[in-house]
Design a protein around this motif. Sequence first.
Motif, PDB file in Angstrom:
ATOM      1  N   ILE A  20     -63.192 -84.599 -78.283  1.00  0.00           N
ATOM      2  CA  ILE A  20     -62.140 -84.659 -79.310  1.00  0.00           C
ATOM      3  C   ILE A  20     -61.535 -86.055 -79.398  1.00  0.00           C
ATOM      4  CG2 ILE A  20     -59.826 -83.787 -79.858  1.00  0.00           C
ATOM      5  CD1 ILE A  20     -60.771 -81.063 -78.591  1.00  0.00           C
ATOM      6  N   ASP A  39     -59.969 -94.019 -71.205  1.00  0.00           N
ATOM      7  CA  ASP A  39     -60.510 -92.845 -70.491  1.00  0.00           C
ATOM      8  C   ASP A  39     -60.798 -93.299 -69.066  1.00  0.00           C
ATOM      9  OD1 ASP A  39     -62.391 -90.588 -69.730  1.00  0.00           O
ATOM     10  OD2 ASP A  39     -62.299 -90.153 -71.863  1.00  0.00           O
ATOM     11  N   TYR A 156     -54.020 -74.429 -65.977  1.00  0.00           N
ATOM     12  CA  TYR A 156     -54.346 -74.922 -67.323  1.00  0.00           C
ATOM     13  C   TYR A 156     -53.382 -74.312 -68.346  1.00  0.00           C
ATOM     14  CZ  TYR A 156     -57.262 -76.332 -71.315  1.00  0.00           C
ATOM     15  OH  TYR A 156     -57.723 -76.901 -72.493  1.00  0.00           O
ATOM     16  N   THR A 191     -67.616 -79.474 -77.162  1.00  0.00           N
ATOM     17  CA  THR A 191     -67.442 -80.829 -76.614  1.00  0.00           C
ATOM     18  C   THR A 191     -68.107 -80.856 -75.237  1.00  0.00           C
ATOM     19  OG1 THR A 191     -65.425 -80.346 -75.363  1.00  0.00           O
ATOM     20  CG2 THR A 191     -65.119 -80.972 -77.677  1.00  0.00           C
TER      21      THR A 191
HETATM   22  N1  LIG Z   1     -63.071 -78.134 -75.973  1.00  0.00           N
HETATM   23  C1  LIG Z   1     -62.227 -77.125 -76.116  1.00  0.00           C
HETATM   24  O1  LIG Z   1     -62.626 -75.975 -76.377  1.00  0.00           O
HETATM   25  C2  LIG Z   1     -60.740 -77.369 -75.993  1.00  0.00           C
HETATM   26  C3  LIG Z   1     -59.874 -76.362 -76.398  1.00  0.00           C
HETATM   27  C4  LIG Z   1     -58.498 -76.559 -76.291  1.00  0.00           C
HETATM   28  C5  LIG Z   1     -58.006 -77.750 -75.801  1.00  0.00           C
HETATM   29  N2  LIG Z   1     -58.869 -78.722 -75.397  1.00  0.00           N
HETATM   30  C6  LIG Z   1     -58.291 -79.960 -74.893  1.00  0.00           C
HETATM   31  O2  LIG Z   1     -58.776 -81.044 -75.641  1.00  0.00           O
HETATM   32  C7  LIG Z   1     -58.704 -82.238 -74.871  1.00  0.00           C
HETATM   33  C8  LIG Z   1     -60.005 -82.976 -74.973  1.00  0.00           C
HETATM   34  O3  LIG Z   1     -61.006 -82.191 -74.392  1.00  0.00           O
HETATM   35  P1  LIG Z   1     -62.525 -82.171 -74.914  1.00  0.00           P
HETATM   36  O4  LIG Z   1     -62.829 -80.780 -75.270  1.00  0.00           O
HETATM   37  O5  LIG Z   1     -62.754 -83.262 -75.874  1.00  0.00           O
HETATM   38  O6  LIG Z   1     -63.291 -82.412 -73.537  1.00  0.00           O
HETATM   39  P2  LIG Z   1     -63.939 -83.716 -72.915  1.00  0.00           P
HETATM   40  O7  LIG Z   1     -64.201 -83.376 -71.504  1.00  0.00           O
HETATM   41  O8  LIG Z   1     -65.054 -84.185 -73.766  1.00  0.00           O
HETATM   42  O9  LIG Z   1     -62.782 -84.801 -73.038  1.00  0.00           O
HETATM   43  C9  LIG Z   1     -61.775 -84.976 -72.096  1.00  0.00           C
HETATM   44  C10 LIG Z   1     -61.756 -86.442 -71.727  1.00  0.00           C
HETATM   45  O10 LIG Z   1     -60.658 -86.681 -70.857  1.00  0.00           O
HETATM   46  C11 LIG Z   1     -61.103 -87.574 -69.860  1.00  0.00           C
HETATM   47  N3  LIG Z   1     -60.276 -87.443 -68.663  1.00  0.00           N
HETATM   48  C12 LIG Z   1     -60.284 -86.455 -67.732  1.00  0.00           C
HETATM   49  N4  LIG Z   1     -59.389 -86.704 -66.774  1.00  0.00           N
HETATM   50  C13 LIG Z   1     -58.792 -87.873 -67.108  1.00  0.00           C
HETATM   51  C14 LIG Z   1     -57.778 -88.656 -66.522  1.00  0.00           C
HETATM   52  N5  LIG Z   1     -57.198 -88.278 -65.371  1.00  0.00           N
HETATM   53  N6  LIG Z   1     -57.401 -89.790 -67.136  1.00  0.00           N
HETATM   54  C15 LIG Z   1     -57.980 -90.176 -68.277  1.00  0.00           C
HETATM   55  N7  LIG Z   1     -58.963 -89.499 -68.882  1.00  0.00           N
HETATM   56  C16 LIG Z   1     -59.351 -88.356 -68.301  1.00  0.00           C
HETATM   57  C17 LIG Z   1     -62.545 -87.195 -69.590  1.00  0.00           C
HETATM   58  O11 LIG Z   1     -63.267 -88.245 -68.978  1.00  0.00           O
HETATM   59  C18 LIG Z   1     -63.033 -86.866 -70.988  1.00  0.00           C
HETATM   60  O12 LIG Z   1     -63.635 -87.958 -71.648  1.00  0.00           O
HETATM   61  C19 LIG Z   1     -58.327 -81.788 -73.456  1.00  0.00           C
HETATM   62  O13 LIG Z   1     -56.934 -82.009 -73.254  1.00  0.00           O
HETATM   63  C20 LIG Z   1     -58.630 -80.298 -73.474  1.00  0.00           C
HETATM   64  O14 LIG Z   1     -57.859 -79.585 -72.539  1.00  0.00           O
HETATM   65  C21 LIG Z   1     -60.224 -78.560 -75.493  1.00  0.00           C
END
Ligand SMILES: NC(=O)c1ccc[n+]([C@@H]2O[C@H](COP(=O)([O-])OP(=O)(O)OC[C@H]3O[C@@H](n4cnc5c(N)ncnc54)[C@H](O)[C@@H]3O)[C@@H](O)[C@H]2O)c1
Length: 251
Positions: A20, A39, A156, A191
């Motif tokens: 995202i 990141d 979470y 993702t």
């Molecule tokens: N994918 C889903 O279904 C979904 C649903 C609801 C919410 N989210 C939220 O969306 C956001 C993005 O998630 P995504 O789905 O793109 O997953 P993703 O794993 O592709 O992206 C998350 C990113 O955060 C980075 N990250 C993790 N820990 C970190 C830290 N301590 N400092 C800096 N960067 C860090 C990771 O390296 C990764 O690139 C998250 O907050 C997640 O909880 C995702």
Amino acid sequence: MIDYGLGGKVALVTGAGGGIGRAAALVFARSGAAVMVSDVNEAGCAETVGMIEAAGGKAAFQRCDVSQADQVKALVAATVSMLGGLDCAFNNAGINRVTDDQYDDEIWARDIGVNLTGVMMCMREESKVMLERGGGAIVNTASINGLVGNGAQPAYTAAKHGVVGLSRHGALRWAKAGIRVNAVCPGVIETPMTAPLTQNAEFRQVLDAMTPMGRMGAASEIAEAVVWLCSPAASFVTGHAMVVDGGATAT
Ligand SMILES: NC(=O)c1ccc[n+]([C@@H]2O[C@H](COP(=O)([O-])OP(=O)(O)OC[C@H]3O[C@@H](n4cnc5c(N)ncnc54)[C@H](O)[C@@H]3O)[C@@H](O)[C@H]2O)c1
């Protein structure tokens, strides 16, 4: 492709090494903003920066673990020194671990540390710059688990509920100072975070069926909402938790 009118603005995106965050970084750049891509995943960030530059946009990179206060402070300072300011911030970095013992102390501390405290520390540093500039827009990534319960993941769920509350707090605190603060609440999105689940064809069908629209969402569908929330088009929108979930919480 909508241009959200951010020419001359500077946007900061955490968790921009993929998923995202990357999708949002690309939409910010498409809309004219210079983008700080951040990141802990440096290789992923290099790809995101390359994609922005290949499309003619401007981007910079700074590694930051959002759970570390000194790194968050350095990230915001680097954004100002490298790109000239800070107008839009998307606090999106997050982790979501599937484990048997979700009441484990380490899991709790890490999930809250990244998913909630990380967002707070980003808001704290970003707001200082935005207050000096006379305004700005912040969007924090919550989840539908920030609005409804999740029986499997206490940390979470608590963190994401906290992100919604923190966003409402920020909206009230800085409303008169011109800083808008909103949350985005994605449903089930395809993702790298969900990739381990979707690799199993049967479980993929379960995930698709969890959403009334019958499919998982795309990262770009969250990104469009986020950049709209940061844009002048959303000038009277603050304290909102925007659900983008294909109807998952409509029942
Ligand atoms: N994918 C889903 O279904 C979904 C649903 C609801 C919410 N989210 C939220 O969306 C956001 C993005 O998630 P995504 O789905 O793109 O997953 P993703 O794993 O592709 O992206 C998350 C990113 O955060 C980075 N990250 C993790 N820990 C970190 C830290 N301590 N400092 C800096 N960067 C860090 C990771 O390296 C990764 O690139 C998250 O907050 C997640 O909880 C995702």
